[in-house]
Motif scaffolding. Structure first.
Motif, PDB file in Angstrom:
ATOM      1  N   GLU A  76       0.812  -1.223   0.000  1.00 21.70           N
ATOM      2  CA  GLU A  76       0.000   0.000   0.000  1.00 21.70           C
ATOM      3  C   GLU A  76       0.843   1.271   0.000  1.00 21.70           C
ATOM      4  N   SER A  77       2.057   1.181   0.530  1.00 23.85           N
ATOM      5  CA  SER A  77       2.879   2.391   0.610  1.00 23.85           C
ATOM      6  C   SER A  77       3.310   2.831  -0.787  1.00 23.85           C
ATOM      7  N   ASP A  78       3.454   4.117  -0.952  1.00 30.89           N
ATOM      8  CA  ASP A  78       3.900   4.675  -2.229  1.00 30.89           C
ATOM      9  C   ASP A  78       5.301   5.251  -2.037  1.00 30.89           C
ATOM     10  N   GLU A  79       6.220   4.356  -1.664  1.00 34.68           N
ATOM     11  CA  GLU A  79       7.598   4.731  -1.386  1.00 34.68           C
ATOM     12  C   GLU A  79       8.532   3.898  -2.258  1.00 34.68           C
ATOM     13  N   HIS A  80       9.758   4.391  -2.380  1.00 32.95           N
ATOM     14  CA  HIS A  80      10.770   3.627  -3.100  1.00 32.95           C
ATOM     15  C   HIS A  80      10.939   2.255  -2.455  1.00 32.95           C
ATOM     16  N   ARG A  81      11.217   1.273  -3.299  1.00 32.79           N
ATOM     17  CA  ARG A  81      11.559  -0.057  -2.796  1.00 32.79           C
ATOM     18  C   ARG A  81      12.360  -0.773  -3.879  1.00 32.79           C
ATOM     19  N   ARG A  82      13.105  -1.753  -3.451  1.00 30.77           N
ATOM     20  CA  ARG A  82      13.876  -2.570  -4.395  1.00 30.77           C
ATOM     21  C   ARG A  82      13.746  -4.034  -4.008  1.00 30.77           C
ATOM     22  N   MET A  83      13.436  -4.842  -4.995  1.00 29.92           N
ATOM     23  CA  MET A  83      13.563  -6.288  -4.865  1.00 29.92           C
ATOM     24  C   MET A  83      14.722  -6.654  -5.762  1.00 29.92           C
ATOM     25  N   LEU A  84      15.723  -7.268  -5.179  1.00 25.20           N
ATOM     26  CA  LEU A  84      16.850  -7.671  -6.001  1.00 25.20           C
ATOM     27  C   LEU A  84      17.028  -9.167  -5.891  1.00 25.20           C
ATOM     28  N   PHE A  85      17.538  -9.747  -6.939  1.00 24.88           N
ATOM     29  CA  PHE A  85      17.991 -11.121  -6.801  1.00 24.88           C
ATOM     30  C   PHE A  85      19.335 -11.300  -7.461  1.00 24.88           C
ATOM     31  N   HIS A  86      20.154 -12.060  -6.752  1.00 24.21           N
ATOM     32  CA  HIS A  86      21.532 -12.340  -7.127  1.00 24.21           C
ATOM     33  C   HIS A  86      21.562 -13.790  -7.610  1.00 24.21           C
ATOM     34  N   VAL A  87      21.885 -13.989  -8.877  1.00 23.27           N
ATOM     35  CA  VAL A  87      21.839 -15.315  -9.502  1.00 23.27           C
ATOM     36  C   VAL A  87      22.942 -16.214  -8.943  1.00 23.27           C
ATOM     37  N   LEU A  88      22.548 -17.443  -8.580  1.00 22.69           N
ATOM     38  CA  LEU A  88      23.500 -18.425  -8.077  1.00 22.69           C
ATOM     39  C   LEU A  88      23.753 -19.549  -9.081  1.00 22.69           C
ATOM     40  N   LEU A  89      22.889 -19.671 -10.076  1.00 22.99           N
ATOM     41  CA  LEU A  89      23.062 -20.719 -11.080  1.00 22.99           C
ATOM     42  C   LEU A  89      24.268 -20.398 -11.958  1.00 22.99           C
ATOM     43  N   ARG A  90      24.929 -21.440 -12.437  1.00 21.60           N
ATOM     44  CA  ARG A  90      26.105 -21.232 -13.288  1.00 21.60           C
ATOM     45  C   ARG A  90      25.739 -20.460 -14.541  1.00 21.60           C
ATOM     46  N   LYS A  91      24.622 -20.811 -15.154  1.00 16.93           N
ATOM     47  CA  LYS A  91      24.150 -20.117 -16.344  1.00 16.93           C
ATOM     48  C   LYS A  91      22.672 -20.439 -16.518  1.00 16.93           C
ATOM     49  N   VAL A  92      21.891 -19.429 -16.899  1.00 11.16           N
ATOM     50  CA  VAL A  92      20.459 -19.621 -17.139  1.00 11.16           C
ATOM     51  C   VAL A  92      20.023 -18.576 -18.164  1.00 11.16           C
ATOM     52  N   THR A  93      19.083 -18.952 -19.015  1.00  9.88           N
ATOM     53  CA  THR A  93      18.616 -17.952 -19.981  1.00  9.88           C
ATOM     54  C   THR A  93      17.739 -16.938 -19.258  1.00  9.88           C
ATOM     55  N   PRO A 144       8.247   5.919  -6.996  1.00  6.67           N
ATOM     56  CA  PRO A 144       6.939   6.579  -6.915  1.00  6.67           C
ATOM     57  C   PRO A 144       6.722   7.573  -8.059  1.00  6.67           C
ATOM     58  N   GLY A 145       5.522   7.516  -8.622  1.00 11.21           N
ATOM     59  CA  GLY A 145       5.164   8.430  -9.704  1.00 11.21           C
ATOM     60  C   GLY A 145       5.669   8.000 -11.064  1.00 11.21           C
ATOM     61  N   LYS A 146       6.502   6.976 -11.119  1.00 11.64           N
ATOM     62  CA  LYS A 146       7.060   6.521 -12.393  1.00 11.64           C
ATOM     63  C   LYS A 146       6.697   5.078 -12.688  1.00 11.64           C
ATOM     64  N   PRO A 161       5.636   1.393 -16.564  1.00  8.79           N
ATOM     65  CA  PRO A 161       4.879   2.406 -15.835  1.00  8.79           C
ATOM     66  C   PRO A 161       3.837   1.827 -14.863  1.00  8.79           C
ATOM     67  N   GLY A 162       3.570   2.615 -13.810  1.00  6.53           N
ATOM     68  CA  GLY A 162       2.458   2.337 -12.908  1.00  6.53           C
ATOM     69  C   GLY A 162       2.794   1.576 -11.645  1.00  6.53           C
ATOM     70  N   LYS A 163       2.106   1.950 -10.586  1.00  8.85           N
ATOM     71  CA  LYS A 163       2.268   1.271  -9.299  1.00  8.85           C
ATOM     72  C   LYS A 163       1.561  -0.076  -9.288  1.00  8.85           C
ATOM     73  N   GLN A 164       0.465  -0.200 -10.003  1.00 10.64           N
ATOM     74  CA  GLN A 164      -0.282  -1.456 -10.004  1.00 10.64           C
ATOM     75  C   GLN A 164       0.595  -2.613 -10.479  1.00 10.64           C
ATOM     76  N   PHE A 165       1.377  -2.391 -11.525  1.00  9.96           N
ATOM     77  CA  PHE A 165       2.275  -3.445 -11.991  1.00  9.96           C
ATOM     78  C   PHE A 165       3.349  -3.729 -10.951  1.00  9.96           C
ATOM     79  N   ALA A 166       3.917  -2.687 -10.359  1.00 11.64           N
ATOM     80  CA  ALA A 166       4.968  -2.862  -9.341  1.00 11.64           C
ATOM     81  C   ALA A 166       4.456  -3.709  -8.179  1.00 11.64           C
TER      82      ALA A 166
END
Length: 190
Positions: A76-93, A144-146, A161-166
């Motif tokens: 519900e919050s309209d603040e910056h956030r980051r979800m990151l993931f660091h790949v551990l597989l040797r190789k993946v498409t 936010p806003g972008k 674009p959009g918060k709904q997708f985020a």
């Protein structure tokens, strides 16, 4: 005097140890800054994602302006956030990762939302091309806003674009049907 020197040495090392969290040999900074706004985000939680309960796939981390254990409050919050993931597989498409993200996203939104977000989903999926290898990172920032700013392996892929997708995309990890219940609990900081 020697005891005092040892104590002072320990004190100087403590701050450095607290600046990163390590999971499966991947270090995640406790505090990061994103985009030109200089928003400061704190590591809310981090987790190791395994597939088939044995294959270490990636380490994920959720960064928030205001850390929270409540997934509804986060969405519900309209603040910056980051979800990151660091790949551990040797190789993946990259396409395989994109398809897995799409499948997980669809599990967490209604059919109506899926139809409404289809252009956004397609734009996001198209950002994944080539291969990812061990050590590559994917940063998914909500601005936010972008919208959702995506950086894959250090390459800026643009903004969906959009918060709904985020919010729909973040539900992959914190929604009703997350990639793993233990994973969800860990990135929510429990």
């Amino acid at each position: 005097m020697r005891a005092l020197s040892s104590f002072l040495l320990i004190l100087t090392l403590i701050p450095f140890a607290s600046h990163a969290r390590s999971i499966s040999d991947v270090k995640l900074e406790e505090i990061i800054k994103v985009d030109a706004s200089d928003a400061e985000l704190s590591l809310n939680g981090a987790a190791l994602r395994k597939t088939y309960m044995v294959i270490n796939t990636y380490v994920g981390g959720l960064y928030l302006e205001n850390p929270s254990h409540d997934e509804n409050q986060i969405l519900e919050s309209d603040e910056h956030r980051r979800m990151l993931f660091h790949v551990l597989l040797r190789k993946v498409t990259a396409r395989k990762i994109a398809q897995a993200l799409k499948d997980a996203l669809v599990l967490n939104i209604s059919v109506e939302e899926q139809k409404e977000l289809e252009p956004n989903i397609n734009q996001f999926i198209a950002m994944f091309e080539g291969k990812l290898k061990r050590g590559d990172e994917v940063n998914i920032d909500y601005i936010p806003g972008k919208g959702t700013h995506v950086i894959i392996g250090g390459t800026d892929k643009g903004i969906v674009p959009g918060k709904q997708f985020a919010d729909a995309l973040l539900s992959v990890w914190v929604g009703e049907n997350p990639v793993g219940s233990g994973f969800k609990q860990d990135i929510l900081g429990y």
